[in-house]
Write a protein that holds these residues in place. Structure first.
Motif, mmCIF file in Angstrom:
data_model
loop_
_atom_site.group_PDB
_atom_site.id
_atom_site.type_symbol
_atom_site.label_atom_id
_atom_site.label_comp_id
_atom_site.label_asym_id
_atom_site.label_seq_id
_atom_site.Cartn_x
_atom_site.Cartn_y
_atom_site.Cartn_z
ATOM 1 N N PRO A 202 0.832 -1.206 0.000
ATOM 2 C CA PRO A 202 0.000 0.000 0.000
ATOM 3 C C PRO A 202 0.867 1.256 0.000
ATOM 4 N N PRO A 203 0.367 2.346 -0.585
ATOM 5 C CA PRO A 203 1.106 3.618 -0.491
ATOM 6 C C PRO A 203 1.267 4.007 0.973
ATOM 7 N N PHE A 204 2.463 4.482 1.334
ATOM 8 C CA PHE A 204 2.768 4.765 2.738
ATOM 9 C C PHE A 204 2.087 6.042 3.227
ATOM 10 N N ASN A 205 1.577 5.998 4.446
ATOM 11 C CA ASN A 205 1.138 7.194 5.184
ATOM 12 C C ASN A 205 0.188 8.094 4.398
ATOM 13 N N VAL A 206 -0.765 7.510 3.679
ATOM 14 C CA VAL A 206 -1.685 8.312 2.870
ATOM 15 C C VAL A 206 -2.581 9.149 3.777
ATOM 16 N N VAL B 277 3.870 -4.621 2.770
ATOM 17 C CA VAL B 277 4.867 -3.604 3.082
ATOM 18 C C VAL B 277 4.183 -2.423 3.774
ATOM 19 N N LEU B 278 4.813 -1.889 4.804
ATOM 20 C CA LEU B 278 4.332 -0.656 5.429
ATOM 21 C C LEU B 278 5.526 0.201 5.839
ATOM 22 N N ALA B 279 5.261 1.473 6.088
ATOM 23 C CA ALA B 279 6.308 2.356 6.605
ATOM 24 C C ALA B 279 6.695 1.914 8.009
ATOM 25 N N ASN B 280 7.946 2.160 8.378
ATOM 26 C CA ASN B 280 8.428 1.751 9.692
ATOM 27 C C ASN B 280 7.613 2.317 10.847
ATOM 28 N N GLY B 281 7.035 3.484 10.639
ATOM 29 C CA GLY B 281 6.245 4.092 11.711
ATOM 30 C C GLY B 281 5.111 3.215 12.202
ATOM 31 N N SER B 282 4.620 2.326 11.338
ATOM 32 C CA SER B 282 3.504 1.452 11.722
ATOM 33 C C SER B 282 3.883 0.514 12.867
ATOM 34 N N VAL C 6 -0.370 -11.291 14.497
ATOM 35 C CA VAL C 6 0.958 -10.972 13.959
ATOM 36 C C VAL C 6 1.828 -12.225 14.014
ATOM 37 N N ASP C 7 2.355 -12.627 12.868
ATOM 38 C CA ASP C 7 3.161 -13.845 12.770
ATOM 39 C C ASP C 7 4.644 -13.515 12.695
ATOM 40 N N CYS C 8 4.988 -12.503 11.907
ATOM 41 C CA CYS C 8 6.405 -12.191 11.692
ATOM 42 C C CYS C 8 6.546 -10.727 11.294
ATOM 43 N N MET C 9 7.630 -10.103 11.734
ATOM 44 C CA MET C 9 7.964 -8.730 11.344
ATOM 45 C C MET C 9 9.394 -8.719 10.803
ATOM 46 N N VAL C 10 9.566 -8.040 9.666
ATOM 47 C CA VAL C 10 10.893 -7.951 9.043
ATOM 48 C C VAL C 10 11.249 -6.478 8.831
ATOM 49 N N ALA C 11 12.357 -6.035 9.407
ATOM 50 C CA ALA C 11 12.867 -4.686 9.156
ATOM 51 C C ALA C 11 13.728 -4.723 7.902
ATOM 52 N N LEU C 12 13.454 -3.837 6.954
ATOM 53 C CA LEU C 12 14.156 -3.832 5.665
ATOM 54 C C LEU C 12 15.262 -2.783 5.640
ATOM 55 N N PRO C 13 16.263 -2.987 4.798
ATOM 56 C CA PRO C 13 17.279 -1.929 4.609
ATOM 57 C C PRO C 13 16.685 -0.747 3.854
ATOM 58 N N GLY C 14 17.372 0.388 3.890
ATOM 59 C CA GLY C 14 16.907 1.563 3.168
ATOM 60 C C GLY C 14 17.226 1.479 1.681
ATOM 61 N N GLN C 15 16.685 2.429 0.927
ATOM 62 C CA GLN C 15 16.987 2.636 -0.500
ATOM 63 C C GLN C 15 16.540 1.488 -1.402
ATOM 64 N N LEU C 16 15.494 0.760 -0.997
ATOM 65 C CA LEU C 16 14.986 -0.320 -1.838
ATOM 66 C C LEU C 16 13.945 0.167 -2.833
ATOM 67 N N TYR D 299 11.823 2.955 -5.357
ATOM 68 C CA TYR D 299 11.961 4.100 -6.258
ATOM 69 C C TYR D 299 11.155 5.287 -5.766
ATOM 70 N N SER D 300 10.069 5.008 -5.036
ATOM 71 C CA SER D 300 9.077 6.029 -4.760
ATOM 72 C C SER D 300 9.298 6.784 -3.461
ATOM 73 N N THR D 301 10.110 6.256 -2.553
ATOM 74 C CA THR D 301 10.233 6.907 -1.258
ATOM 75 C C THR D 301 11.541 6.523 -0.588
ATOM 76 N N GLN D 302 12.055 7.415 0.230
ATOM 77 C CA GLN D 302 13.214 7.123 1.065
ATOM 78 C C GLN D 302 12.782 6.746 2.481
ATOM 79 N N ILE D 303 11.463 6.700 2.724
ATOM 80 C CA ILE D 303 10.948 6.335 4.039
ATOM 81 C C ILE D 303 11.340 4.889 4.334
ATOM 82 N N PRO D 304 11.947 4.612 5.490
ATOM 83 C CA PRO D 304 12.292 3.218 5.834
ATOM 84 C C PRO D 304 11.028 2.364 5.901
#
Length: 526
Positions: free
Chosen positions: A289-293, A338-343, A364-374, A376-381
């Motif tokens: 989903p688009p982040f933080n709409v 996928v969601l923004a880290n703020g979630s 909630v089954d699993c949470m994965v923190a992703l690296p940055g810069q993955l 094209y549309s946002t730099q939001i982690p």
């Protein structure tokens, strides 16, 4: 990037599966013809022509086969002969040979529009999908003709090309390049392949209903089909449902599936305000989903039945998306999105209470923190959420009261100056850890916590952390590498290194002093 062999095309293979050989050269040639045209506008010009070339190639190949079988009663001009083998019927005015022969004519724009209209007229599944604005004065007809000649040079729809998924690779590469060229706006319709692949590898959509409520250009569905093929499954075992609110992106999604012969129900509309699948209960949900709409018109949905765990804030749609997906999960369904880290940690406007209720419901089954810069549309982690309706179902072990946390922030590698990708090895490690933890029956690997990478936490531990789901809170620190160098040897090495650095510093001081003196600003002796 890594090179594989030294084939005549000198193709470069990235670990997330994209092939950057002739696709890259074709993109550079096509982009050179763009001129001053905006990438968002040019996207539909190029992708529409690629699609038309594909269906024309497929048609011509089957037509040649029917011509050879005339004596047995085959009719090359019967549309049903093509539809019977899932080949689009292409009427004479839409065949690529006609466009190629007229590429340099000033009327080429009108001819392309006529071709698109004819294809839609004869193939109802493509109604209102293809771009039909090639005759507009703003589109340079000379460049349009050059683009047609460029696309004419590659086979797309014949059997050999289909077996290599030539079109799929060209189409996906072009989508990614347009997303990059358009920046934030364009990236909304394209999820990087490595993220989609990780989601698919994690939840393994083998059989059942697959749903994406914000499907963009349908990348989740394409990867699901590729996953099934790679694991020897049957494509007919899954049913695809998607919805996209942006009309032009919806058209891209329909074309993206059509070029691969994937059947699915892709609806146009806003999933919040015009849910086109209100009764759907999906076995698998995949979404980005688009982040933080902030303009999702949440004020109109205060009493919606989907908000079982709390009314999402009007100015942020993150937990509206989460609850929309929970609402559409089947009793044993699994969701990965996928969601923004703020979630994972926000307590603003009631988000913390909603997250707490979802956690306490043991979804909630699993949470994965992703690296940055993955992206094209946002730099939001960003992070990945995985939800499971039933943690005790017979497919896996009983995981009730547990959540797996994976910290993948240090993974991936840079593919250019601004973008990172997860490698095949990264994806295998993350997915393999999740599968081992949930107890996949066909997996021999035994799960164990790895400091700095993964941790199986209990609900009680999550309560102690205030219902924050950030993996870094749980996995701890990576153990420091053991220092086995003897003290005396280390001191000799370090002092020698210091002497070298001090000598270099003195040399640089002399150079600087000489340069300043040459400029008429000598350094005075102190």
């Amino acid at each position: 990037m890594t090179r594989r062999g030294s084939s005549k095309n000198d193709r470069i293979i990235t670990n997330n599966g994209a092939t950057l050989g002739f696709e890259k050269r074709m993109w550079e040639a096509a982009d050179a013809l763009r001129g001053s045209m905006d990438a968002a506008e040019y996207k539909h010009v190029v992708l529409g022509l690629i699609f038309l070339k594909y269906i024309s190639d497929s048609f011509e190949e089957h037509r040649a086969r029917l011509e050879a079988e005339r004596a047995q009663g085959a009719d090359p001009e019967d549309p049903d002969e093509y539809r019977a083998v899932n080949v689009f019927w292409v009427p004479p005015e839409a065949r690529w040979s006609l466009l190629k022969n007229n590429a340099v004519q000033p009327t080429i724009g009108r001819l392309v529009d006529n071709a698109m209209e004819a294809v839609e007229r004869h193939n109802p599944s493509l109604k209102d999908v293809l771009p039909k604005d090639y005759a507009r004065p703003a589109l340079d007809k000379q460049r349009l003709g050059q683009l047609i000649n460029l696309i004419s040079n590659i086979g797309l729809g014949d059997a050999e090309s289909r077996s290599k998924d030539i079109l799929g690779r060209v189409y996906e590469y072009f989508l990614s390049q347009f997303a990059s060229a358009e920046g934030k706006k364009g990236g909304e319709f394209y999820t990087p392949r490595c993220i989609v692949r990780l989601l698919v590898e994690m939840i393994e959509p083998y059989k059942g209903r697959v749903y994406d409520p914000c499907c963009g250009s349908s990348g989740m569905f394409v990867q699901s089909e590729e996953f099934i093929r790679a694991h020897g499954g049957r494509l007919g075992d899954i049913a695809i449902y998607g919805q996209e609110s942006n009309y032009t992106t919806w058209r891209l999604a329909k074309m993206n599936l059509a070029i691969r012969g994937i059947e699915g129900e892709i609806a146009h509309g806003d999933s919040f305000h015009n849910d086109r699948f209100p009764d759907l209960k999906a076995d698998y949900i995949l979404a980005n989903p688009p982040f933080n709409v902030s303009d999702w018109r949440g004020e109109l949905l205060r009493e919606d039945k989907r908000w079982k765990y709390g009314v999402p804030p009007v100015r942020n749609a993150n937990f509206a998306w989460v609850q929309h997906m929970i609402y559409h999960l089947a009793p044993t369904g699994v969701a990965g999105f996928v969601l923004a880290n703020g979630s994972m940690s926000s307590n603003q406007s009631g988000e913390g209470e909603i997250r707490k209720n979802i956690i306490e419901a043991d979804l909630v089954d699993c949470m994965v923190a992703l690296p940055g810069q993955l992206f094209y549309s946002t730099q939001i982690p960003a992070c990945l959420w995985f939800l499971a309706r039933d943690k005790k179902n017979s497919r896996f072990r009983d995981r009730r009261g547990e959540v797996l946390f994976i910290d993948a922030r240090k993974m991936g590698r840079m593919v250019d100056r601004t973008h990172r990708e997860l490698t095949a090895e990264d994806i295998a490690r993350i997915a393999g850890t999740y599968h081992a933890w949930r107890g996949d029956k066909n997996l021999d690997k035994k799960y164990e916590d790895i400091p700095g990478f993964c941790k199986a936490a209990t609900l009680e531990e999550i309560r102690k952390h205030g219902y924050v789901l950030t993996p870094g809170r749980y996995v701890g620190a990576e153990p420091a590498p053991e220092d086995t160098e003897p003290f005396e040897e280390k001191m000799k090495r370090l002092t020698a290194q210091l002497r070298e650095q001090m000598a270099e510093a003195r040399r640089l001081d002399r150079v600087i002093a000489a340069n300043l003196k040459h400029l008429g600003f000598p350094l005075e002796d102190k």
